[in-house]
Scaffold this motif. Structure first.
Motif, PDB file in Angstrom:
ATOM      1  N   ARG A  44      12.696  10.913   3.536  1.00 55.38           N
ATOM      2  CA  ARG A  44      12.136  11.285   4.841  1.00 55.38           C
ATOM      3  C   ARG A  44      12.355  12.754   5.157  1.00 55.38           C
ATOM      4  NH1 ARG A  44      14.880   6.356   7.693  1.00 55.38           N
ATOM      5  NH2 ARG A  44      16.504   7.910   7.706  1.00 55.38           N
ATOM      6  N   ASP A  87      14.949  17.004  11.064  1.00 54.96           N
ATOM      7  CA  ASP A  87      13.781  16.836  10.213  1.00 54.96           C
ATOM      8  C   ASP A  87      13.497  18.154   9.492  1.00 54.96           C
ATOM      9  OD1 ASP A  87      11.379  16.261   9.024  1.00 54.96           O
ATOM     10  OD2 ASP A  87      10.315  15.842  10.891  1.00 54.96           O
ATOM     11  N   SER A  89      11.123  18.376   7.106  1.00 56.89           N
ATOM     12  CA  SER A  89       9.822  18.224   6.444  1.00 56.89           C
ATOM     13  C   SER A  89       8.856  19.369   6.730  1.00 56.89           C
ATOM     14  CB  SER A  89       9.175  16.891   6.828  1.00 56.89           C
ATOM     15  OG  SER A  89       8.870  16.883   8.208  1.00 56.89           O
TER      16      SER A  89
END
Length: 126
Positions: A44, A87, A89
């Motif tokens: 993730r 996060d 990403s």
């Protein structure tokens, strides 16, 4: 002669203590690096920072890029089990630093983000 040796030994002992590096202060009796866990979830692109024990001073987590630009700063709760998920990403490939600070204690984790077979992934640099 014995007095001279004893005085020399005492002076050496005290001068060594004057120049010794002080031990990092503990936060609420805890070593920060032992109280905070940093866990990665590559699938993730998340990194979770959590407390394994309660701490009096709430830790601050900062993420900076290679140039030292601060990308994020979040404060954790002070109770055991408190956590924040970050996060990664949307970040570009490269090196980043995750810094956890509480009072005068701090520790850092280096994170390297790269692309492999068309997918973004990362690893911690030791």
């Amino acid at each position: 002669m014995k007095k001279l040796i004893a005085i020399t030994a005492l002076v050496t002992l005290f001068s060594a203590n004057l120049f010794a590096a002080p031990a990092p202060k503990k936060v609420n009796g805890n070593d920060l690096q032992k109280t905070v866990a940093v866990t990665g979830y590559n699938n993730r692109m998340n990194i979770v920072v959590s407390l394994t024990d309660a701490i009096a001073i709430r830790p601050v987590v900062q993420i900076t890029d290679r140039q030292g630009h601060q990308l994020c700063a979040e404060k954790l709760g002070g109770k055991a089990g408190a956590y924040k998920s970050f996060d990664f990403s949307e970040l570009e490939t490269g090196d980043y630093t995750l810094t956890v600070t509480a009072g005068q204690q701090e520790f850092k984790k280096q994170v390297h983000i790269y692309e492999e077979e068309g997918k973004m992934t990362y690893f911690f640099i030791q």
